[in-house]
Structures are given as structure tokens and as C-alpha cells.
Design a protein around this motif. Sequence first.
Motif, PDB file in Angstrom:
ATOM      1  N   ARG A 118      -5.238   8.693 -25.256  1.00  0.00           N
ATOM      2  CA  ARG A 118      -5.213   7.322 -24.739  1.00  0.00           C
ATOM      3  C   ARG A 118      -4.028   7.202 -23.791  1.00  0.00           C
ATOM      4  O   ARG A 118      -2.938   7.661 -24.107  1.00  0.00           O
ATOM      5  CB  ARG A 118      -5.040   6.319 -25.884  1.00  0.00           C
ATOM      6  N   LEU A 142      -4.824  11.190 -29.661  1.00  0.00           N
ATOM      7  CA  LEU A 142      -5.490  10.402 -30.703  1.00  0.00           C
ATOM      8  C   LEU A 142      -6.187  11.315 -31.721  1.00  0.00           C
ATOM      9  O   LEU A 142      -6.022  11.134 -32.927  1.00  0.00           O
ATOM     10  CB  LEU A 142      -6.550   9.483 -30.089  1.00  0.00           C
ATOM     11  N   VAL A 150      -2.001   7.769 -36.008  1.00  0.00           N
ATOM     12  CA  VAL A 150      -3.033   7.059 -35.219  1.00  0.00           C
ATOM     13  C   VAL A 150      -3.859   6.196 -36.178  1.00  0.00           C
ATOM     14  O   VAL A 150      -4.279   6.662 -37.236  1.00  0.00           O
ATOM     15  CB  VAL A 150      -3.922   8.064 -34.468  1.00  0.00           C
TER      16      VAL A 150
END
Lengths: 121, 106
Positions: free
Chosen positions: B37, B47, B58
Amino acid sequence: QVTLRESGPALVKPTQTLTLTCTFSGFSLNTDEMCVAWIRQPPGKALEWLAVIDWDDNQYYTTSLATRLTISKDTSKNQVVLTMTNMDPVDTATYFCARMVARDDYYMDVWGNGTTVTVSS
Amino acid sequence: DIQMTQSPASLSASVRDRVTVTCRASQNISKYLNWYRQRPGKVPELLIYAASTLQSGVPSRFSGSGSGTEFTLTFSSLQPEDFATYYCQQSFTTPYTFGQGTKVEI
């Protein structure tokens, strides 16, 4: 805590050679499974993976730039250096280094903040 | 080189929406697919790796699935901080190519 920091010139002229240094802490490139990669991102564009060097000093490059790139490491200084020859305005980008872990998979789990390089006469 | 294609290139969604992003590889890459991301002006963050393993720290609203040539990233309930660009990256073989990104907008 693992950290990486990129350093190098903000401005280079066309045809010059760019030298970027990634200085890291919190891990060793002498340790199995540890690698350092370089990635770049032109303004407003996608990420582009450039090169990686691993704990065994193996080096791999993106195909399109392989003749212009060299990656090396100095484990005593905890540094990885990327050189790119014959710079062109299309090489203007933010250049990131990242730790790449070779465990189960190869993934970049910690990134530096990046350094912006502009190629212009 | 392995080509990675993401779809859609961009999407509009609302907070608490369930959203799915797809990534296709030009050849079989087994489970070797990572998702990142990148929030505007920020550094990319890992992620998911190995297609479905959530990186430490995460949130569990993110999940990944797939193998071979087709992979998905799913947000069970979109949060304000999830409005960002998402990239897939194959780690099956060098060069470790990225997809072109999927921008998730409000």
C-alpha cells in the motif's frame, strides 16, 4: 529496529553516472535471508523494481536497465551502493532502497524514505 | 520478464465498503506474490506476502488469496487510511516486477 536511508545527488546531468548509497541498521547483510533492493518511482507513476543484492553477494537486475546498473555492498559500513550510468531525463524519479527478506518468499518489509533524483541539463 | 496486470486501475468506494483488487501474472508464479500500500506522498508498506500471509502489524481487514496466475487483495471494511494506491509484486523470479497499481479513491 530496522531502518534504511538513501543518499545521493538531487540533480544530475544527462549522460552522467548516478551513485546512490543506502545506509541501513538493525540487520546485517552477512546474515542468511537478508537482501537489499532498489526500487524507483517516476513522478505520478508506478513502482519499478531495479536491483537486489543478497547475503551471498549475488546480484540481480531489471532486464531493461541491466547494462546500466551496478549494485554492490560494503558490509563493514552497512551500506549498499547503486550506480546507474548514462542518465537520461526519463530516469527522473524517487529512488527507494528496501530490506528484502528471503524467507518463505522474497518480500520488502522495510523501506527507506526515498531520495528524489532529477536529471536535467 | 513476468508481467503483472492489476485491475481495476482505479476504483471509487466508501468507508466500510468491501473491496477486491485483482492481480494477474503472465505465467505461473505459485504463491510468490506480495501486496503493498502506498498512501499519497508516503513510502510503500508491505501488507501481504506469499499471497496470503499478513505482515506483522497489518490490520486483519486485509486479506490475500490466489495462486498460480490470479490473485486478489480484499478489504473487508474500507477505512479512511486505506484510500491509497495498491501494488502487487511477483517474487517468483528476478526481475521482481510490480503491477501498475490500483488507486482506491473515495
